[in-house]
Design a protein around this motif. Structure first.
Motif, PDB file in Angstrom:
ATOM      1  N   GLN A   1       0.821  -1.194   0.000  1.00  0.00           N
ATOM      2  CA  GLN A   1       0.000   0.000   0.000  1.00  0.00           C
ATOM      3  C   GLN A   1       0.859   1.250   0.000  1.00  0.00           C
ATOM      4  O   GLN A   1       0.506   2.259  -0.607  1.00  0.00           O
ATOM      5  N   ALA A   2       2.002   1.213   0.664  1.00  0.00           N
ATOM      6  CA  ALA A   2       2.822   2.401   0.847  1.00  0.00           C
ATOM      7  C   ALA A   2       3.930   2.522  -0.195  1.00  0.00           C
ATOM      8  O   ALA A   2       4.858   3.276  -0.004  1.00  0.00           O
ATOM      9  N   HIS A   3       3.834   1.793  -1.272  1.00  0.00           N
ATOM     10  CA  HIS A   3       4.920   1.804  -2.245  1.00  0.00           C
ATOM     11  C   HIS A   3       4.378   1.985  -3.660  1.00  0.00           C
ATOM     12  O   HIS A   3       4.400   1.073  -4.462  1.00  0.00           O
ATOM     13  N   PRO A   4       3.867   3.173  -3.962  1.00  0.00           N
ATOM     14  CA  PRO A   4       3.310   3.416  -5.285  1.00  0.00           C
ATOM     15  C   PRO A   4       4.386   3.793  -6.292  1.00  0.00           C
ATOM     16  O   PRO A   4       5.576   3.673  -6.028  1.00  0.00           O
ATOM     17  N   THR A   5       3.978   4.253  -7.454  1.00  0.00           N
ATOM     18  CA  THR A   5       4.922   4.657  -8.488  1.00  0.00           C
ATOM     19  C   THR A   5       5.262   6.134  -8.367  1.00  0.00           C
ATOM     20  O   THR A   5       4.424   6.937  -7.947  1.00  0.00           O
ATOM     21  N   TRP A   6       6.501   6.493  -8.714  1.00  0.00           N
ATOM     22  CA  TRP A   6       6.882   7.910  -8.794  1.00  0.00           C
ATOM     23  C   TRP A   6       7.625   8.183 -10.101  1.00  0.00           C
ATOM     24  O   TRP A   6       8.297   9.191 -10.245  1.00  0.00           O
ATOM     25  N   GLY A   7       7.475   7.277 -11.069  1.00  0.00           N
ATOM     26  CA  GLY A   7       8.243   7.383 -12.298  1.00  0.00           C
ATOM     27  C   GLY A   7       7.708   8.408 -13.277  1.00  0.00           C
ATOM     28  O   GLY A   7       6.626   8.249 -13.851  1.00  0.00           O
ATOM     29  N   ILE A   8       8.458   9.483 -13.475  1.00  0.00           N
ATOM     30  CA  ILE A   8       8.148  10.495 -14.480  1.00  0.00           C
ATOM     31  C   ILE A   8       9.461  11.074 -14.987  1.00  0.00           C
ATOM     32  O   ILE A   8      10.403  11.277 -14.200  1.00  0.00           O
ATOM     33  N   ALA A   9       9.556  11.301 -16.286  1.00  0.00           N
ATOM     34  CA  ALA A   9      10.776  11.839 -16.891  1.00  0.00           C
ATOM     35  C   ALA A   9      10.375  12.688 -18.093  1.00  0.00           C
ATOM     36  O   ALA A   9       9.332  12.462 -18.717  1.00  0.00           O
ATOM     37  N   VAL A  10      11.211  13.663 -18.436  1.00  0.00           N
ATOM     38  CA  VAL A  10      10.945  14.528 -19.584  1.00  0.00           C
ATOM     39  C   VAL A  10      12.224  14.668 -20.391  1.00  0.00           C
ATOM     40  O   VAL A  10      13.314  14.814 -19.831  1.00  0.00           O
ATOM     41  N   ASP A  11      12.113  14.580 -21.717  1.00  0.00           N
ATOM     42  CA  ASP A  11      13.301  14.699 -22.554  1.00  0.00           C
ATOM     43  C   ASP A  11      13.506  16.140 -23.004  1.00  0.00           C
ATOM     44  O   ASP A  11      12.733  17.035 -22.668  1.00  0.00           O
ATOM     45  N   ARG A  12      14.559  16.378 -23.755  1.00  0.00           N
ATOM     46  CA  ARG A  12      14.911  17.747 -24.133  1.00  0.00           C
ATOM     47  C   ARG A  12      13.935  18.363 -25.130  1.00  0.00           C
ATOM     48  O   ARG A  12      13.919  19.572 -25.326  1.00  0.00           O
ATOM     49  N   ARG A  13      13.089  17.542 -25.756  1.00  0.00           N
ATOM     50  CA  ARG A  13      12.057  18.045 -26.657  1.00  0.00           C
ATOM     51  C   ARG A  13      10.748  18.349 -25.940  1.00  0.00           C
ATOM     52  O   ARG A  13       9.777  18.747 -26.567  1.00  0.00           O
ATOM     53  N   GLY A  14      10.731  18.139 -24.620  1.00  0.00           N
ATOM     54  CA  GLY A  14       9.531  18.423 -23.853  1.00  0.00           C
ATOM     55  C   GLY A  14       8.524  17.292 -23.842  1.00  0.00           C
ATOM     56  O   GLY A  14       7.369  17.495 -23.438  1.00  0.00           O
ATOM     57  N   GLN A  15       8.952  16.097 -24.269  1.00  0.00           N
ATOM     58  CA  GLN A  15       8.067  14.945 -24.219  1.00  0.00           C
ATOM     59  C   GLN A  15       8.141  14.307 -22.828  1.00  0.00           C
ATOM     60  O   GLN A  15       9.229  14.099 -22.300  1.00  0.00           O
ATOM     61  N   VAL A  16       6.982  14.008 -22.279  1.00  0.00           N
ATOM     62  CA  VAL A  16       6.893  13.518 -20.907  1.00  0.00           C
ATOM     63  C   VAL A  16       6.541  12.032 -20.920  1.00  0.00           C
ATOM     64  O   VAL A  16       5.649  11.594 -21.658  1.00  0.00           O
TER      65      VAL A  16
ATOM     66  N   GLY B   1      17.517  10.709 -25.066  1.00  0.00           N
ATOM     67  CA  GLY B   1      16.092  10.419 -25.049  1.00  0.00           C
ATOM     68  C   GLY B   1      15.757   8.964 -24.791  1.00  0.00           C
ATOM     69  O   GLY B   1      14.585   8.577 -24.904  1.00  0.00           O
ATOM     70  N   ASN B   2      16.757   8.147 -24.448  1.00  0.00           N
ATOM     71  CA  ASN B   2      16.485   6.750 -24.105  1.00  0.00           C
ATOM     72  C   ASN B   2      15.889   6.674 -22.703  1.00  0.00           C
ATOM     73  O   ASN B   2      16.397   7.307 -21.776  1.00  0.00           O
TER      74      ASN B   2
ATOM     75  N   GLY C   1       5.584  12.026  -7.942  1.00  0.00           N
ATOM     76  CA  GLY C   1       6.825  12.097  -8.711  1.00  0.00           C
ATOM     77  C   GLY C   1       7.009  13.476  -9.302  1.00  0.00           C
ATOM     78  O   GLY C   1       6.047  14.224  -9.491  1.00  0.00           O
ATOM     79  N   VAL C   2       8.264  13.829  -9.609  1.00  0.00           N
ATOM     80  CA  VAL C   2       8.574  15.127 -10.196  1.00  0.00           C
ATOM     81  C   VAL C   2       9.668  14.972 -11.242  1.00  0.00           C
ATOM     82  O   VAL C   2      10.512  14.078 -11.158  1.00  0.00           O
ATOM     83  N   ALA C   3       9.630  15.866 -12.229  1.00  0.00           N
ATOM     84  CA  ALA C   3      10.685  15.968 -13.234  1.00  0.00           C
ATOM     85  C   ALA C   3      10.833  17.445 -13.570  1.00  0.00           C
ATOM     86  O   ALA C   3       9.863  18.205 -13.490  1.00  0.00           O
ATOM     87  N   VAL C   4      12.047  17.858 -13.939  1.00  0.00           N
ATOM     88  CA  VAL C   4      12.288  19.267 -14.235  1.00  0.00           C
ATOM     89  C   VAL C   4      13.067  19.380 -15.534  1.00  0.00           C
ATOM     90  O   VAL C   4      13.960  18.575 -15.815  1.00  0.00           O
ATOM     91  N   ARG C   5      12.702  20.367 -16.331  1.00  0.00           N
ATOM     92  CA  ARG C   5      13.398  20.627 -17.599  1.00  0.00           C
ATOM     93  C   ARG C   5      13.145  22.074 -17.989  1.00  0.00           C
ATOM     94  O   ARG C   5      12.006  22.524 -18.085  1.00  0.00           O
ATOM     95  N   GLY C   6      14.227  22.842 -18.196  1.00  0.00           N
ATOM     96  CA  GLY C   6      14.103  24.207 -18.679  1.00  0.00           C
ATOM     97  C   GLY C   6      13.285  25.126 -17.801  1.00  0.00           C
ATOM     98  O   GLY C   6      12.568  25.996 -18.298  1.00  0.00           O
ATOM     99  N   GLY C   7      13.349  24.929 -16.492  1.00  0.00           N
ATOM    100  CA  GLY C   7      12.609  25.791 -15.580  1.00  0.00           C
ATOM    101  C   GLY C   7      11.177  25.369 -15.347  1.00  0.00           C
ATOM    102  O   GLY C   7      10.487  25.970 -14.512  1.00  0.00           O
ATOM    103  N   GLU C   8      10.706  24.368 -16.078  1.00  0.00           N
ATOM    104  CA  GLU C   8       9.336  23.885 -15.897  1.00  0.00           C
ATOM    105  C   GLU C   8       9.352  22.606 -15.055  1.00  0.00           C
ATOM    106  O   GLU C   8      10.187  21.719 -15.264  1.00  0.00           O
ATOM    107  N   LEU C   9       8.420  22.525 -14.124  1.00  0.00           N
ATOM    108  CA  LEU C   9       8.340  21.390 -13.217  1.00  0.00           C
ATOM    109  C   LEU C   9       7.130  20.539 -13.590  1.00  0.00           C
ATOM    110  O   LEU C   9       6.014  21.046 -13.722  1.00  0.00           O
TER     111      LEU C   9
END
Length: 373
Positions: A24-39, A76-77, A269-277
């Motif tokens: 119950q206490a172990h969910p997902t936090w996987g999020i990533a963004v590439d240099r083209r802004g694809q999430v 982007g891999n 989860g969080v990801a950051v790219r170019g000042g955008e969160l």
């Protein structure tokens, strides 16, 4: 009832409770963004992609394995770690995979119930892998695995490394590299980093606040930090799931709350790219009925937009203003696997079923021994 049987039942009951709590206490936090802004983000079983135009699609279809964390390189891999359970053999399996921007899939570590120590999706500039866990429960252990397979304890003792068996680190959340190669990670209500020379620094300790919400995070009490991201200035951004907020921690240690989620949503989860969160959130009702998973974006000017929402009620994508639901159906809707039922029910149900079989077998063995069968 014999002492052996009583002990077996108590041990099994304890294991079931722990399993239910951990799941119950172990969910997902996987999020990533590439240099083209694809999430790219995980809803635990499916990997989703939001392209630069805001279109939502399935990048990797769901299955019987869980993907908790994601990492992406400059090319982007996308990298992910799978965890799965095989009921027939009662074994837990781990795997590490890679997907190219074109969607080509390959295993860097094929599914195994005995993964090499120090294996992870996190590599530094020299190709060294890092794995962070708590061993056995309270001792922090950071393993470094070189490209030729030599494993050392960056944090922890060499004796611990010899005794440690790779597994899912339930108390340790997300990881990220800083601008100078330092490894940042969350553990419990704390945020720490390890330098290239092995120096461990606590960035924030015991980030506990009183959560008066009528919809508390299931199994998370009172504060649990999961995903973390680090920008070019080495500011750390942390998802505080239990308190429904995202924190910013500067290199000087100043802590601010950047954004809070409304009652039914919990930043994970969080990801950051170019000042955008980019913020990955999990939603559920006060009775822990799943609502779904969504992604929001916080721009440097403070504007909050919903990029995508996936869940039992379908999926939607496209930018909408903060405070509004993203309700427009994707024009090319993809069949979506249903969200798993709450983790506690899965863990408890599995535990009860397994305990019934085990107790019966133990009782039969004792009975046969006593009656000479």
């Amino acid at each position: 009832m014999t002492r052996a049987l009583v002990s077996a039942i108590l041990a099994i009951a304890a294991a079931c409770v722990l399993l239910a709590a951990k799941v119950q206490a172990h969910p997902t936090w996987g999020i990533a963004v590439d240099r083209r802004g694809q999430v790219y983000f995980s809803d635990l079983v499916t990997i989703w992609k939001i392209d630069a135009q805001g279109k939502l699609s399935v990048f990797r279809a769901g299955g019987d394995r869980h993907t908790h964390d994601l990492n992406i390189d400059e090319a982007g891999n996308l990298y992910g770690a799978d965890n799965s359970y095989e009921p027939a053999t009662q074994r837990f399996f781990s795997a590490v995979w890679k997907m190219t921007p074109a969607g080509n899939f390959s295993y860097l570590l094929a599914p195994t119930d005995n993964p090499p120590k120090g294996t992870s999706i996190w590599r530094d500039r020299d190709g060294n892998m890092y794995h962070v866990t708590n061993y056995p429960e309270r001792e922090l252990l950071v393993l470094k695995r070189t490209p030729n397979g030599i494993v050392t304890a960056v944090v922890g003792s060499s004796n611990t490394v010899r005794e440690y068996r790779q597994g899912v680190p339930y108390s340790v959340g997300g990881m990220a590299f800083g601008s100078e190669g330092a490894l940042y990670f969350t553990h419990g209500a704390n945020v720490s980093k390890v330098s290239l020379t092995g120096t461990l620094t606590a960035l924030a300790r015991n980030l506990v606040v009183e959560n008066a919400s009528g919809n508390p995070a299931g199994g998370i009490s009172p504060t649990q930090l999961f995903g973390i991201a680090v920008d070019a200035q080495d500011n750390a951004f942390v998802a505080d799931y239990g308190d429904r907020r995202v924190l910013k921690i500067t290199p000087a240690g100043q802590i601010t709350t950047l954004i809070r989620a409304e009652e039914s949503w919990f930043p994970i989860g969080v990801a950051v790219r170019g000042g955008e969160l980019y913020i990955l959130e999990y939603g559920h009702t006060p009775t822990h009925t799943p609502i779904g998973t969504r992604v929001r974006k916080l721009s440097p000017d403070g504007r909050v937009t919903i990029l995508a929402t996936v869940g039992d009620n379908g999926m939607s994508s496209g930018i909408s203003s903060a405070g509004e639901s993203s309700s427009s159906e994707s024009s090319e809707r993809t069949d979506e696997p249903k969200q798993n039922i709450p983790y506690a029910l899965i863990g408890a149900g599995t535990g009860v079923f397994a305990s019934t079989i085990i107790v019966w077998r133990v009782w039969r063995r004792i009975y046969n021994r006593q009656h000479g069968n």
